[in-house]
Design a protein around this motif. Sequence first.
Motif, PDB file in Angstrom:
ATOM      1  N   ILE A  27       0.857  -1.188   0.000  1.00  0.00           N
ATOM      2  CA  ILE A  27       0.000   0.000   0.000  1.00  0.00           C
ATOM      3  C   ILE A  27       0.891   1.235   0.000  1.00  0.00           C
ATOM      4  N   SER A  28       0.652   2.147  -0.968  1.00  0.00           N
ATOM      5  CA  SER A  28       1.490   3.349  -1.060  1.00  0.00           C
ATOM      6  C   SER A  28       0.976   4.462  -0.147  1.00  0.00           C
ATOM      7  N   ASP A  29      -0.299   4.424   0.176  1.00  0.00           N
ATOM      8  CA  ASP A  29      -0.890   5.474   0.996  1.00  0.00           C
ATOM      9  C   ASP A  29      -0.230   5.522   2.373  1.00  0.00           C
ATOM     10  N   GLY A  30       0.209   6.709   2.768  1.00  0.00           N
ATOM     11  CA  GLY A  30       0.799   6.896   4.078  1.00  0.00           C
ATOM     12  C   GLY A  30       2.289   6.630   4.151  1.00  0.00           C
ATOM     13  N   GLN A  31       2.907   6.208   3.029  1.00  0.00           N
ATOM     14  CA  GLN A  31       4.324   5.889   3.036  1.00  0.00           C
ATOM     15  C   GLN A  31       5.201   7.100   2.705  1.00  0.00           C
ATOM     16  N   PHE A  32       4.568   8.183   2.197  1.00  0.00           N
ATOM     17  CA  PHE A  32       5.322   9.350   1.770  1.00  0.00           C
ATOM     18  C   PHE A  32       4.655  10.631   2.266  1.00  0.00           C
ATOM     19  N   ARG A  33       5.417  11.731   2.178  1.00  0.00           N
ATOM     20  CA  ARG A  33       4.896  13.021   2.628  1.00  0.00           C
ATOM     21  C   ARG A  33       4.202  13.771   1.497  1.00  0.00           C
ATOM     22  N   TYR A  34       3.949  13.119   0.408  1.00  0.00           N
ATOM     23  CA  TYR A  34       3.232  13.731  -0.703  1.00  0.00           C
ATOM     24  C   TYR A  34       2.096  12.794  -1.128  1.00  0.00           C
ATOM     25  N   PRO A  35       1.118  13.316  -1.875  1.00  0.00           N
ATOM     26  CA  PRO A  35      -0.024  12.492  -2.269  1.00  0.00           C
ATOM     27  C   PRO A  35       0.399  11.303  -3.132  1.00  0.00           C
ATOM     28  N   THR A  36      -0.330  10.222  -3.005  1.00  0.00           N
ATOM     29  CA  THR A  36      -0.122   9.044  -3.840  1.00  0.00           C
ATOM     30  C   THR A  36      -1.477   8.631  -4.412  1.00  0.00           C
ATOM     31  N   GLY A  37      -1.481   7.590  -5.220  1.00  0.00           N
ATOM     32  CA  GLY A  37      -2.727   7.064  -5.757  1.00  0.00           C
ATOM     33  C   GLY A  37      -3.416   8.010  -6.720  1.00  0.00           C
ATOM     34  N   ARG A  38      -4.723   7.837  -6.857  1.00  0.00           N
ATOM     35  CA  ARG A  38      -5.496   8.644  -7.811  1.00  0.00           C
ATOM     36  C   ARG A  38      -5.436  10.129  -7.468  1.00  0.00           C
ATOM     37  N   GLU A  39      -5.421  10.463  -6.187  1.00  0.00           N
ATOM     38  CA  GLU A  39      -5.339  11.866  -5.789  1.00  0.00           C
ATOM     39  C   GLU A  39      -4.094  12.517  -6.383  1.00  0.00           C
TER      40      GLU A  39
END
Length: 202
Positions: A27-39
């Motif tokens: 899961i990429s969500d929450g792994q970085f300080r910038y938006p991931t995924g469709r957003e």
Amino acid sequence: MISNFTLVDKAQIKKNIENKYLKVAVISDGQFRYPTGREALETLGYDSNILITLPRSVADSYCGTGNPFSLGKIEKGETILDFGCGAGVDTLIVAKIVGDRGKAIGLDIIPKMLEKAIENRNILGLTNVNFIISQGDELEFANEYFDTIISNSVINLVPEKESTLKELYRCMKLGGKLLLVDQIFIGEKIKQHDVRVKSWFQ
């Protein structure tokens, strides 16, 4: 070029990257300080006509700091390399752009990320895209093989940046395009910045 990194240094860097991206593959969500995924895809201005064709499970695996497609036009029929493809979202987008007469190849060092990329490809049913594992320092492609090379937030992770860029240049056709987006850290305090570089080699 004289390397400042020992084999032990390189092994440790590779291990650190693998540890980080094993989590991202899940899961990429929450792994970085910038938006991931469709957003992130929407925020970065990816083509909405392509985004609507991506199922949420595919779009949600996107992780990048920029939009390489904003730097230059990719034509139908081109052969493209996505250097450091991760879960393959950019690779799959470019495969849609080049069409059946074109070819997209995604390259990464993390097997788990490539498993996710292949899963995403199978969901979309694309037949003009392949994913391969590679350390990236010596690419298995012939000279002047690619029309365009894209890379999204990967060069910052590479220890030998000059050698890597020379190898990418070797594989790119005369007059080809390198569409590279990345991040750098500057100043006494760490600050995150996007760097967008557009290069045409004549």
